[in-house]
Motif scaffolding. Sequence first.
Motif, PDB file in Angstrom:
ATOM      1  N   LYS A  42      -1.637  -5.948  -7.449  1.00  0.00           N
ATOM      2  CA  LYS A  42      -1.834  -5.654  -6.024  1.00  0.00           C
ATOM      3  C   LYS A  42      -2.395  -4.247  -5.853  1.00  0.00           C
ATOM      4  CE  LYS A  42       2.027  -8.119  -4.257  1.00  0.00           C
ATOM      5  NZ  LYS A  42       3.175  -8.159  -3.351  1.00  0.00           N
ATOM      6  N   LYS A  43      -1.878  -3.328  -6.647  1.00  0.00           N
ATOM      7  CA  LYS A  43      -2.333  -1.937  -6.580  1.00  0.00           C
ATOM      8  C   LYS A  43      -3.829  -1.842  -6.880  1.00  0.00           C
ATOM      9  CE  LYS A  43      -1.326   2.658  -8.446  1.00  0.00           C
ATOM     10  NZ  LYS A  43      -0.603   3.425  -9.493  1.00  0.00           N
ATOM     11  N   ILE A  44      -4.284  -2.592  -7.874  1.00  0.00           N
ATOM     12  CA  ILE A  44      -5.715  -2.599  -8.228  1.00  0.00           C
ATOM     13  C   ILE A  44      -6.545  -3.151  -7.070  1.00  0.00           C
ATOM     14  CG2 ILE A  44      -7.453  -3.653  -9.750  1.00  0.00           C
ATOM     15  CD1 ILE A  44      -5.290  -3.615 -11.973  1.00  0.00           C
ATOM     16  N   LEU A  45      -6.070  -4.232  -6.465  1.00  0.00           N
ATOM     17  CA  LEU A  45      -6.790  -4.852  -5.351  1.00  0.00           C
ATOM     18  C   LEU A  45      -6.894  -3.896  -4.164  1.00  0.00           C
ATOM     19  CD1 LEU A  45      -5.178  -8.408  -5.540  1.00  0.00           C
ATOM     20  CD2 LEU A  45      -7.547  -7.840  -6.121  1.00  0.00           C
ATOM     21  N   VAL A  46      -5.786  -3.238  -3.841  1.00  0.00           N
ATOM     22  CA  VAL A  46      -5.773  -2.297  -2.707  1.00  0.00           C
ATOM     23  C   VAL A  46      -6.675  -1.101  -2.980  1.00  0.00           C
ATOM     24  CG1 VAL A  46      -4.318  -0.709  -1.378  1.00  0.00           C
ATOM     25  CG2 VAL A  46      -3.480  -3.012  -1.921  1.00  0.00           C
ATOM     26  N   GLU A  47      -6.558  -0.535  -4.196  1.00  0.00           N
ATOM     27  CA  GLU A  47      -7.367   0.641  -4.550  1.00  0.00           C
ATOM     28  C   GLU A  47      -8.863   0.349  -4.512  1.00  0.00           C
ATOM     29  OE1 GLU A  47      -5.903   1.811  -8.360  1.00  0.00           O
ATOM     30  OE2 GLU A  47      -4.201   2.953  -7.532  1.00  0.00           O
ATOM     31  N   ASN A  48      -9.238  -0.904  -4.819  1.00  0.00           N
ATOM     32  CA  ASN A  48     -10.655  -1.272  -4.838  1.00  0.00           C
ATOM     33  C   ASN A  48     -11.105  -1.991  -3.559  1.00  0.00           C
ATOM     34  OD1 ASN A  48     -11.889  -0.761  -7.755  1.00  0.00           O
ATOM     35  ND2 ASN A  48      -9.745  -1.348  -8.012  1.00  0.00           N
ATOM     36  N   GLN A  49     -10.215  -1.988  -2.568  1.00  0.00           N
ATOM     37  CA  GLN A  49     -10.516  -2.563  -1.250  1.00  0.00           C
ATOM     38  C   GLN A  49     -10.992  -4.023  -1.357  1.00  0.00           C
ATOM     39  OE1 GLN A  49     -13.289   0.440   0.265  1.00  0.00           O
ATOM     40  NE2 GLN A  49     -11.612   1.408   1.390  1.00  0.00           N
ATOM     41  N   ILE A  50     -10.262  -4.776  -2.152  1.00  0.00           N
ATOM     42  CA  ILE A  50     -10.552  -6.201  -2.322  1.00  0.00           C
ATOM     43  C   ILE A  50      -9.553  -6.994  -1.476  1.00  0.00           C
ATOM     44  CG2 ILE A  50     -10.613  -8.137  -3.948  1.00  0.00           C
ATOM     45  CD1 ILE A  50     -11.305  -6.041  -6.142  1.00  0.00           C
ATOM     46  N   PRO A  51     -10.010  -7.723  -0.469  1.00  0.00           N
ATOM     47  CA  PRO A  51      -9.088  -8.503   0.362  1.00  0.00           C
ATOM     48  C   PRO A  51      -8.430  -9.628  -0.445  1.00  0.00           C
ATOM     49  CG  PRO A  51     -11.365  -8.991   0.930  1.00  0.00           C
ATOM     50  CD  PRO A  51     -11.409  -7.857  -0.043  1.00  0.00           C
ATOM     51  N   PHE A  52      -7.150  -9.864  -0.159  1.00  0.00           N
ATOM     52  CA  PHE A  52      -6.432 -10.891  -0.914  1.00  0.00           C
ATOM     53  C   PHE A  52      -5.305 -11.477  -0.076  1.00  0.00           C
ATOM     54  CE2 PHE A  52      -4.019  -7.023  -1.613  1.00  0.00           C
ATOM     55  CZ  PHE A  52      -2.698  -7.441  -1.648  1.00  0.00           C
ATOM     56  N   GLU A  53      -4.787 -12.595  -0.572  1.00  0.00           N
ATOM     57  CA  GLU A  53      -3.593 -13.197   0.010  1.00  0.00           C
ATOM     58  C   GLU A  53      -2.724 -13.721  -1.125  1.00  0.00           C
ATOM     59  OE1 GLU A  53      -4.503 -16.614   2.403  1.00  0.00           O
ATOM     60  OE2 GLU A  53      -5.653 -17.613   0.820  1.00  0.00           O
ATOM     61  N   GLU A  54      -1.428 -13.855  -0.844  1.00  0.00           N
ATOM     62  CA  GLU A  54      -0.496 -14.427  -1.822  1.00  0.00           C
ATOM     63  C   GLU A  54       0.464 -15.370  -1.112  1.00  0.00           C
ATOM     64  OE1 GLU A  54       2.011 -11.458  -3.634  1.00  0.00           O
ATOM     65  OE2 GLU A  54       2.198 -10.324  -1.782  1.00  0.00           O
ATOM     66  N   LYS A  55       1.229 -16.118  -1.911  1.00  0.00           N
ATOM     67  CA  LYS A  55       2.210 -17.094  -1.405  1.00  0.00           C
ATOM     68  C   LYS A  55       1.552 -18.221  -0.608  1.00  0.00           C
ATOM     69  CE  LYS A  55       5.722 -13.485  -0.994  1.00  0.00           C
ATOM     70  NZ  LYS A  55       6.664 -12.800  -0.075  1.00  0.00           N
ATOM     71  N   GLY A  56       0.318 -18.529  -0.923  1.00  0.00           N
ATOM     72  CA  GLY A  56      -0.339 -19.640  -0.230  1.00  0.00           C
ATOM     73  C   GLY A  56      -1.839 -19.422  -0.096  1.00  0.00           C
ATOM     74  N   HIS A  57      -2.567 -20.517   0.134  1.00  0.00           N
ATOM     75  CA  HIS A  57      -4.027 -20.477   0.268  1.00  0.00           C
ATOM     76  C   HIS A  57      -4.451 -20.776   1.710  1.00  0.00           C
ATOM     77  CE1 HIS A  57      -4.397 -20.268  -4.049  1.00  0.00           C
ATOM     78  NE2 HIS A  57      -3.838 -21.449  -4.228  1.00  0.00           N
ATOM     79  N   THR A  58      -5.364 -19.955   2.240  1.00  0.00           N
ATOM     80  CA  THR A  58      -5.973 -20.239   3.542  1.00  0.00           C
ATOM     81  C   THR A  58      -7.180 -21.141   3.289  1.00  0.00           C
ATOM     82  OG1 THR A  58      -5.279 -18.057   4.324  1.00  0.00           O
ATOM     83  CG2 THR A  58      -6.928 -19.232   5.651  1.00  0.00           C
ATOM     84  N   GLU A  59      -6.948 -22.440   3.344  1.00  0.00           N
ATOM     85  CA  GLU A  59      -7.979 -23.407   2.949  1.00  0.00           C
ATOM     86  C   GLU A  59      -9.250 -23.291   3.773  1.00  0.00           C
ATOM     87  OE1 GLU A  59      -6.880 -27.438   2.448  1.00  0.00           O
ATOM     88  OE2 GLU A  59      -5.199 -26.999   1.103  1.00  0.00           O
ATOM     89  N   ASN A  60      -9.114 -23.082   5.089  1.00  0.00           N
ATOM     90  CA  ASN A  60     -10.296 -23.008   5.952  1.00  0.00           C
ATOM     91  C   ASN A  60     -11.267 -21.929   5.489  1.00  0.00           C
ATOM     92  OD1 ASN A  60      -9.399 -25.063   7.549  1.00  0.00           O
ATOM     93  ND2 ASN A  60      -8.496 -23.738   9.113  1.00  0.00           N
ATOM     94  N   MET A  61     -10.723 -20.852   4.963  1.00  0.00           N
ATOM     95  CA  MET A  61     -11.563 -19.760   4.471  1.00  0.00           C
ATOM     96  C   MET A  61     -12.121 -20.082   3.083  1.00  0.00           C
ATOM     97  SD  MET A  61     -10.627 -15.747   4.171  1.00  0.00           S
ATOM     98  CE  MET A  61     -11.879 -14.531   3.729  1.00  0.00           C
ATOM     99  N   ILE A  62     -11.243 -20.547   2.205  1.00  0.00           N
ATOM    100  CA  ILE A  62     -11.648 -20.826   0.817  1.00  0.00           C
ATOM    101  C   ILE A  62     -12.755 -21.872   0.766  1.00  0.00           C
ATOM    102  CG2 ILE A  62     -10.832 -21.822  -1.379  1.00  0.00           C
ATOM    103  CD1 ILE A  62      -8.088 -20.489  -0.698  1.00  0.00           C
ATOM    104  N   LEU A  63     -12.668 -22.874   1.610  1.00  0.00           N
ATOM    105  CA  LEU A  63     -13.638 -23.972   1.585  1.00  0.00           C
ATOM    106  C   LEU A  63     -14.989 -23.605   2.198  1.00  0.00           C
ATOM    107  CD1 LEU A  63     -11.236 -26.946   2.395  1.00  0.00           C
ATOM    108  CD2 LEU A  63     -12.097 -26.212   0.170  1.00  0.00           C
ATOM    109  N   LYS A  64     -15.129 -22.338   2.638  1.00  0.00           N
ATOM    110  CA  LYS A  64     -16.419 -21.843   3.131  1.00  0.00           C
ATOM    111  C   LYS A  64     -17.132 -20.972   2.099  1.00  0.00           C
ATOM    112  CE  LYS A  64     -14.985 -21.890   7.985  1.00  0.00           C
ATOM    113  NZ  LYS A  64     -14.546 -21.055   9.126  1.00  0.00           N
ATOM    114  N   ALA A  65     -16.492 -20.791   0.948  1.00  0.00           N
ATOM    115  CA  ALA A  65     -17.086 -19.949  -0.103  1.00  0.00           C
ATOM    116  C   ALA A  65     -18.335 -20.595  -0.685  1.00  0.00           C
ATOM    117  CB  ALA A  65     -16.056 -19.720  -1.208  1.00  0.00           C
ATOM    118  N   ILE A  66     -19.216 -19.754  -1.233  1.00  0.00           N
ATOM    119  CA  ILE A  66     -20.406 -20.296  -1.901  1.00  0.00           C
ATOM    120  C   ILE A  66     -20.126 -20.566  -3.378  1.00  0.00           C
ATOM    121  CG2 ILE A  66     -22.066 -19.237  -0.312  1.00  0.00           C
ATOM    122  CD1 ILE A  66     -22.569 -17.160  -2.656  1.00  0.00           C
TER     123      ILE A  66
END
Length: 457
Positions: A42-66
């Motif tokens: 998590k620390k690496i993700l925050v330090e590099n400003q990479i958006p993330f989620e845990e404890k579940g998937h937001t399908e509506n967003m994931i299914l729009k990926a290329i």
Amino acid sequence: MKKKFIVVLGGGESGIGAALLAKKNGLKIFLSDSGIILNKYKKILVENQIPFEEKGHTENMILKAIKVIKSPGISRENILIKKINFLGIPIISELEFGKSYLNSSYIISITGSNGKTTTSSIVYQILKKDGFHVGIAGNIGNSFSKEVLKKKEFYVLEVSSFQLDDCFNFRSNIAVLLNITRDHLNIYKNFQGYISSKFRIVTNQNKEDIFIYNYDDPIIKKELKKYKILSHCIPFSIKEELKVGAYIKWNNIFFRKKKNKKEICLLNIEKISLKGDHNLYNILASVIISKILNVKKKSIIHSLLDFSPIEHRMEKVLNINGVQFINDSKATNVNAVFYALKSMNSPTIWIVGGKDKGNDYSELLPLVKKKVKFIIFLGKKNKKFINFFQDFIDIIIITECLKNAVRIAYILSMPGDNILLSPACSSLDIFKDYKERGHKFKQEVKKIFYEKNRYFF
């Protein structure tokens, strides 16, 4: 217009590496994990400003990926993965994603049911000693994508069947197949599915590449006939003198690069600290890689003489009052345990068990009858194990507590005995992984040592 984005599924080592590599190359990235992401990641993700989620998937967003980069631990039978496939969104492995950012690096990939970590470590040590600009990654240490950021000239990759399952275009300059034994049959529908996964390491190679394989392995030998392999094949054997490849003769390691070429004698096996047939196979594969890359003979010899067993693989922990404790927590399948028991030269108390992976224990029976005094089953569901061995071993102890397993083993032991933790199963019924199991075993052994010697400190 919104910038198109890539989704990384899984917030473990491979997922974090892929997210970092994507971010450093200016891609819009989102990481999603169904479980809890470790604080260090998590620390690496925050330090590099990479958006993330845990404890579940937001399908509506994931299914729009290329594009989706999938961590190897996520099954292709996962419902979300099936939805992604249905929509035609490309899913690639972290290995393929990492390699897409390398132009000219030389890739050495090593797989097999057993010996991957040891062989990868030996090769890395040899190349490093000889002055190669080399990195090691994959199923060992850092993820490949994270190591790609360092832009090494050579990469040694330990590759699992799960990683290979997601590889469709990944190509290695040198591919190594150490062995194939029954493993992960709780994941794969059948043994053939597992075999096919392992052979993915060679199917994308071309005629300029090298495929190194175990000549003594009956499954590899049989399966080789089914594939149209373009790469140059070089075998290794501890049983036969080969016209091409690496082999043992007169207790020495020999290598012959081409037919009718003079064989090169490298080293007497008695001088090497790594013992056992399983390690001889690992060493021979490493020798072939080294000779192909024109490593100096002295670098090969010095590396082999200096190499120590890796942690959790036949690791001698302590000898307490003549009783030797051995940590073989990495032995998560039957074949690994076979070689562990084979190497025992003293009566052995065997701590075994965990989450069964569809194992067939019959291969172990002759060794168990010959070498094992008592069995201690450690785990939640060991009924299959117990039913198989109960008619052959007089004393069988069942526990879900590692502390109890270690202490009972010591109480039952006599000077000259071995106490061997070699589970033949995954650790996931009780522990996070085999490393945690091995570390806790060593902690409990050390507690016994200090208790026995507390008056002398």
